[in-house]
Design a protein around this motif. Structure first.
Motif, PDB file in Angstrom:
ATOM      1  N   CYS A  13       0.866  -1.185   0.000  1.00  0.00           N
ATOM      2  CA  CYS A  13       0.000   0.000   0.000  1.00  0.00           C
ATOM      3  C   CYS A  13       0.898   1.229   0.000  1.00  0.00           C
ATOM      4  CB  CYS A  13      -0.900   0.008   1.233  1.00  0.00           C
ATOM      5  SG  CYS A  13      -1.919   1.504   1.378  1.00  0.00           S
ATOM      6  N   ALA A  14       0.590   2.189  -0.849  1.00  0.00           N
ATOM      7  CA  ALA A  14       1.318   3.454  -0.894  1.00  0.00           C
ATOM      8  C   ALA A  14       0.312   4.576  -0.666  1.00  0.00           C
ATOM      9  CB  ALA A  14       2.033   3.621  -2.235  1.00  0.00           C
ATOM     10  N   ALA A  15       0.351   5.172   0.521  1.00  0.00           N
ATOM     11  CA  ALA A  15      -0.597   6.225   0.873  1.00  0.00           C
ATOM     12  C   ALA A  15      -0.130   6.901   2.147  1.00  0.00           C
ATOM     13  CB  ALA A  15      -2.001   5.652   1.079  1.00  0.00           C
ATOM     14  N   ARG A  16      -0.512   8.149   2.324  1.00  0.00           N
ATOM     15  CA  ARG A  16      -0.189   8.857   3.554  1.00  0.00           C
ATOM     16  C   ARG A  16      -0.847   8.169   4.745  1.00  0.00           C
ATOM     17  NH1 ARG A  16      -1.477  14.816   1.021  1.00  0.00           N
ATOM     18  NH2 ARG A  16       0.486  15.093  -0.097  1.00  0.00           N
ATOM     19  N   PHE A  17      -0.157   8.188   5.872  1.00  0.00           N
ATOM     20  CA  PHE A  17      -0.690   7.579   7.085  1.00  0.00           C
ATOM     21  C   PHE A  17      -1.662   8.553   7.754  1.00  0.00           C
ATOM     22  CE2 PHE A  17       3.608   5.258   7.242  1.00  0.00           C
ATOM     23  CZ  PHE A  17       3.097   4.195   6.505  1.00  0.00           C
ATOM     24  N   THR A  18      -2.859   8.625   7.178  1.00  0.00           N
ATOM     25  CA  THR A  18      -3.921   9.469   7.709  1.00  0.00           C
ATOM     26  C   THR A  18      -5.170   8.623   7.930  1.00  0.00           C
ATOM     27  OG1 THR A  18      -4.687  10.047   5.483  1.00  0.00           O
ATOM     28  CG2 THR A  18      -3.055  11.506   6.496  1.00  0.00           C
ATOM     29  N   GLU A  19      -6.070   9.150   8.722  1.00  0.00           N
ATOM     30  CA  GLU A  19      -7.268   8.394   9.115  1.00  0.00           C
ATOM     31  C   GLU A  19      -8.104   7.978   7.917  1.00  0.00           C
ATOM     32  OE1 GLU A  19     -11.441   7.834  10.343  1.00  0.00           O
ATOM     33  OE2 GLU A  19     -10.654   9.559   9.219  1.00  0.00           O
ATOM     34  N   VAL A  20      -8.181   8.831   6.894  1.00  0.00           N
ATOM     35  CA  VAL A  20      -9.044   8.542   5.758  1.00  0.00           C
ATOM     36  C   VAL A  20      -8.548   7.361   4.921  1.00  0.00           C
ATOM     37  CG1 VAL A  20      -7.920  10.076   4.084  1.00  0.00           C
ATOM     38  CG2 VAL A  20     -10.390   9.699   3.947  1.00  0.00           C
ATOM     39  N   LYS A  21      -7.250   7.042   5.004  1.00  0.00           N
ATOM     40  CA  LYS A  21      -6.693   5.940   4.219  1.00  0.00           C
ATOM     41  C   LYS A  21      -6.911   4.576   4.864  1.00  0.00           C
ATOM     42  CE  LYS A  21      -5.085   8.666   1.016  1.00  0.00           C
ATOM     43  NZ  LYS A  21      -5.674   8.705  -0.352  1.00  0.00           N
ATOM     44  N   SER A  22      -7.358   4.536   6.115  1.00  0.00           N
ATOM     45  CA  SER A  22      -7.765   3.292   6.795  1.00  0.00           C
ATOM     46  C   SER A  22      -6.662   2.228   6.831  1.00  0.00           C
ATOM     47  CB  SER A  22      -9.030   2.709   6.144  1.00  0.00           C
ATOM     48  OG  SER A  22     -10.117   3.582   6.271  1.00  0.00           O
ATOM     49  N   HIS A  23      -5.438   2.640   7.112  1.00  0.00           N
ATOM     50  CA  HIS A  23      -4.369   1.652   7.270  1.00  0.00           C
ATOM     51  C   HIS A  23      -4.661   0.686   8.419  1.00  0.00           C
ATOM     52  CE1 HIS A  23      -2.083   4.667   4.904  1.00  0.00           C
ATOM     53  NE2 HIS A  23      -1.334   3.648   4.538  1.00  0.00           N
ATOM     54  N   ASN A  24      -5.329   1.185   9.450  1.00  0.00           N
ATOM     55  CA  ASN A  24      -5.638   0.304  10.590  1.00  0.00           C
ATOM     56  C   ASN A  24      -6.527  -0.858  10.175  1.00  0.00           C
ATOM     57  OD1 ASN A  24      -7.762   2.111  10.123  1.00  0.00           O
ATOM     58  ND2 ASN A  24      -8.441   2.060  12.254  1.00  0.00           N
ATOM     59  N   LEU A  25      -7.487  -0.586   9.297  1.00  0.00           N
ATOM     60  CA  LEU A  25      -8.354  -1.652   8.804  1.00  0.00           C
ATOM     61  C   LEU A  25      -7.554  -2.645   7.967  1.00  0.00           C
ATOM     62  CD1 LEU A  25     -11.937  -1.262   7.538  1.00  0.00           C
ATOM     63  CD2 LEU A  25     -10.322  -2.455   6.067  1.00  0.00           C
ATOM     64  N   LEU A  30      -5.676  -0.611  -1.382  1.00  0.00           N
ATOM     65  CA  LEU A  30      -6.011   0.718  -0.867  1.00  0.00           C
ATOM     66  C   LEU A  30      -7.374   0.605  -0.191  1.00  0.00           C
ATOM     67  CD1 LEU A  30      -4.562   3.476  -0.992  1.00  0.00           C
ATOM     68  CD2 LEU A  30      -5.989   4.043  -2.955  1.00  0.00           C
ATOM     69  N   ALA A  31      -7.403   0.829   1.129  1.00  0.00           N
ATOM     70  CA  ALA A  31      -8.628   0.618   1.913  1.00  0.00           C
ATOM     71  C   ALA A  31      -9.288   1.928   2.313  1.00  0.00           C
ATOM     72  CB  ALA A  31      -8.292  -0.201   3.166  1.00  0.00           C
ATOM     73  N   SER A  32      -9.128   2.968   1.527  1.00  0.00           N
ATOM     74  CA  SER A  32      -9.563   4.319   1.876  1.00  0.00           C
ATOM     75  C   SER A  32     -11.066   4.427   2.139  1.00  0.00           C
ATOM     76  CB  SER A  32      -9.201   5.288   0.754  1.00  0.00           C
ATOM     77  OG  SER A  32      -7.845   5.228   0.436  1.00  0.00           O
ATOM     78  N   GLY A  39     -14.739   0.126   4.901  1.00  0.00           N
ATOM     79  CA  GLY A  39     -14.957  -0.109   6.321  1.00  0.00           C
ATOM     80  C   GLY A  39     -15.189  -1.543   6.712  1.00  0.00           C
ATOM     81  N   SER A  40     -15.168  -2.474   5.768  1.00  0.00           N
ATOM     82  CA  SER A  40     -15.439  -3.885   6.073  1.00  0.00           C
ATOM     83  C   SER A  40     -14.135  -4.677   6.134  1.00  0.00           C
ATOM     84  CB  SER A  40     -16.363  -4.491   5.010  1.00  0.00           C
ATOM     85  OG  SER A  40     -16.501  -5.889   5.216  1.00  0.00           O
TER      86      SER A  40
END
Length: 364
Positions: free
Chosen positions: A197-209, A269-271, A313-314
């Motif tokens: 995954c290549a994306a900024r570590f922000t809440e909207v990108k859902s890295h935690n999910l 990408l789980a945004s 979100g799933s």
């Protein structure tokens, strides 16, 4: 023969991201690169280089050091810079640049093109009123980077019919290459299946999910995360709590993005929200299959023959999709289909040609 137009692209700040990469690519691949400038409202060149080494040595990049909040001085500085550079057309990206660039273009008597990159923010009433007011008062020629974004504009801002110019990527730069060498350069395991995954570590990108879904995958699967941001420490702690820190690789911001895609097997990408992102296009051009949430313009950025779209979100859907790609997605036929999709629908040359038409006042 008329002289090529001088164009100034205006962004909020030059930091690693899709819009900023698009601006750099338009400059790099323009018919006359020396006639294309990039203006960042915020920050300085040293600050930008610190976060994005790719900018080192770049020319025709300007910084206005805008302070927080509304800054009339920045409008004045921008208008002066546009006159100094003999700019013919201003090309703005997102709301801040739309306001500052639009007013400055009027003062400097420049043409004005605006690209709208997101559909979701128009659902906010205050944001919708602001964008509508700018469209009606500043009267830019508006382009949407996805059909879904164009539909949102037509729905929320009547009397505006935007052009649709799909984001494009450089398919010569992003093309297949050897995996073993790419993994060695990034210190990634040679014998594991790797999700990237290549994306900024922000809440909207859902890295935690993504990390939670990944934690349920087989032990011989690894996760490579390219990027940086305010949630990096929190995400590293999450991998430790899930006891998967040995299988998750935080690679920071990577300048050699083709090498990153070559090293992985599946791009994910789980945004929660997106416009039409560039990263899945880049990954597919490198013959990597994708798993993405079906938000914004993502459906328009995924090869229907090789990619999988899921509900945002799933965790369960994400886990299932990743397992499906791990079991069947790493094969030559799907990889070739992914690249062909990008070459045929989302290539940089087509995008630049369409913007050139807008700059010259031609319909597309």
């Amino acid at each position: 023969m008329t002289a090529p137009l001088v164009v100034a692209q205006i962004v909020q700040h030059l930091a690693p991201g899709g819009i900023e990469t698009m601006a750099l690519d338009i400059q790099r691949k323009a018919r006359k690169p020396e006639n294309v400038h990039i203006i960042s409202l915020e920050g300085t060149m040293p600050e930008a280089i610190e976060h994005w080494p790719r900018l080192q040595g770049m020319e025709r990049v300007h910084f206005l050091t805008k302070p927080p909040g509304l800054s009339l001085t920045t409008v004045t500085k921008l208008a002066q810079l546009l006159r100094q550079l003999n700019v013919d057309v201003v090309h703005t990206h997102h709301v801040g640049p739309l306001i500052y660039g639009g007013v400055a273009a009027k003062l400097a008597r420049c043409g004005h093109i605006h690209t709208e990159h997101d559909a979701w923010h128009l659902n906010n009433q205050k944001r919708r009123w602001l964008v509508a007011a700018c469209f009606h008062l500043l009267k830019p020629s508006v382009a949407a980077d996805a059909e879904l974004v164009a539909t949102s504009i037509r729905q929320h801002i009547p009397l505006f019919t935007p052009s649709v110019i799909l984001n494009g990527i450089d398919t010569d730069k992003f093309q297949p290459s050897g995996q073993a060498e790419a993994r060695s350069k990034l210190n990634l395991p040679l014998d594991a299946a790797i999700i990237g995954c290549a994306a900024r570590f922000t809440e909207v990108k859902s890295h935690n999910l993504l990390i939670h879904a990944f934690s349920r995958l087989p032990e011989n699967t690894h996760l490579a995360l390219a990027g940086g941001g305010e949630l990096e420490h929190e995400l590293k702690n999450l991998t430790r709590r899930l006891n998967i820190e040995q299988r998750v690789h935080f690679l920071s911001v990577i300048d050699d993005m083709p090498g990153f895609y070559h090293a992985i097997d599946i791009f994910c990408l789980a945004s929660k929200k997106e416009g039409l992102p560039l990263s899945p296009l880049e990954a597919q051009a490198c013959q990597r299959v994708v798993v993405m949430t079906d938000v914004g313009g993502c459906r328009e950025a995924v090869d229907p023959e090789s990619g999988i779209l899921i509900t945002a979100g799933s965790t369960q859907e994400l886990e299932t999709a990743l397992k499906a790609q791990l079991s069947s997605g790493i094969n030559k036929e799907k990889q070739e289909s992914a690249r062909n999709f990008v070459v045929n629908h989302c290539n940089l040359e087509r995008m630049i040609s369409q913007y050139d038409d807008l700059y010259c006042g031609r319909s597309i």
